[in-house]
Design a protein around this motif. Structure first.
Motif: not given
Length: 213
Positions: A10-15, A37-41, A58-59, A107-109
């Motif tokens: 679950a993340d809104d950034h395609p990349i 792509t969002d929390g509801q989805e 989270l965002v 995310k930089d892990s």
């Protein structure tokens, strides 16, 4: 044949979703079952696909990750939640853990950290990035100005607290105590409220300090 860990991203950034998908596709013990792509989805897809692990930002638009985590927790499913965030100082870290997240990773892990974290939370254990772990330790060491609630813990709440001290998930506690996961969730919230603690980690440390393990 190795049993695969079913993962939902679950993340809104395609990349980000694409990159995670490539990493997961190379693992023989993992399967990407859905992308939100969002929390509801995310909440909707969790109910439809029944993943083992949810990698959650989270965002996100429409519904943020914290709200989604709380709603997913209310569904009483077996999915374990791993938060993938860019902001280690986000105050939502504590709220997300209290709501049911079992791991936090930046995310930089490196990809291998993510894979290890997915396997760890799938086994019911916590997986925390070092910087977030330090933040939690500092929070736990900070004394609270609030007095303990006058109402003592009930015998059943003490049983749940002992299970928390052993690092058990709500589902594992429910199985051991022969109660529903919904009841466990209620007991955990009552324990945190009565002891004025922010999350399960603090509750576990409290139990150990009191010799309840």
């Amino acid at each position: 044949m190795t049993q695969q860990i079913r993962v939902l991203i679950a993340d809104d950034h395609p990349i980000v979703r694409q990159g995670l998908g490539v990493v997961l596709a190379a693992q023989p013990d993992m399967e990407l079952v859905a992308e939100a792509t969002d929390g509801q989805e995310a909440v909707d897809l969790v109910q439809k696909t029944q993943p083992d692990v949810i990698v959650m930002d989270l965002v996100m638009p429409v519904k943020d990750g914290l709200t989604a985590i709380k709603e997913i927790d209310q569904l009483h499913l077996s999915a374990r939640i791993l938060v993938l965030t860019s902001f280690p100082d986000d105050n939502n870290v504590f709220d997300a853990i209290k709501a049911g997240a079992m791991g936090f990773l930046l995310k930089d892990s490196p990809p291998e950290y993510l894979l290890e974290a997915i396997r760890t939370v799938h086994q019911g254990e916590s997986a925390l990035h070092p910087s977030i772990a330090r933040k939690l330790v500092e929070e736990i060491k900070s004394p609270t100005d609030l007095p303990l609630a006058e109402e003592p813990l009930t015998p059943r709440e003490l049983d749940v607290l002992k299970c928390l001290a052993r690092g058990q998930s709500n589902r594992e506690i429910a199985t051991e105590l022969s109660i529903s996961t919904r009841t466990v969730t209620t007991h955990v919230r009552n324990i945190l409220d009565k002891l004025h603690l922010a999350n399960r980690t603090q509750a576990a440390l409290y139990a150990r300090e009191k010799g309840l393990t």
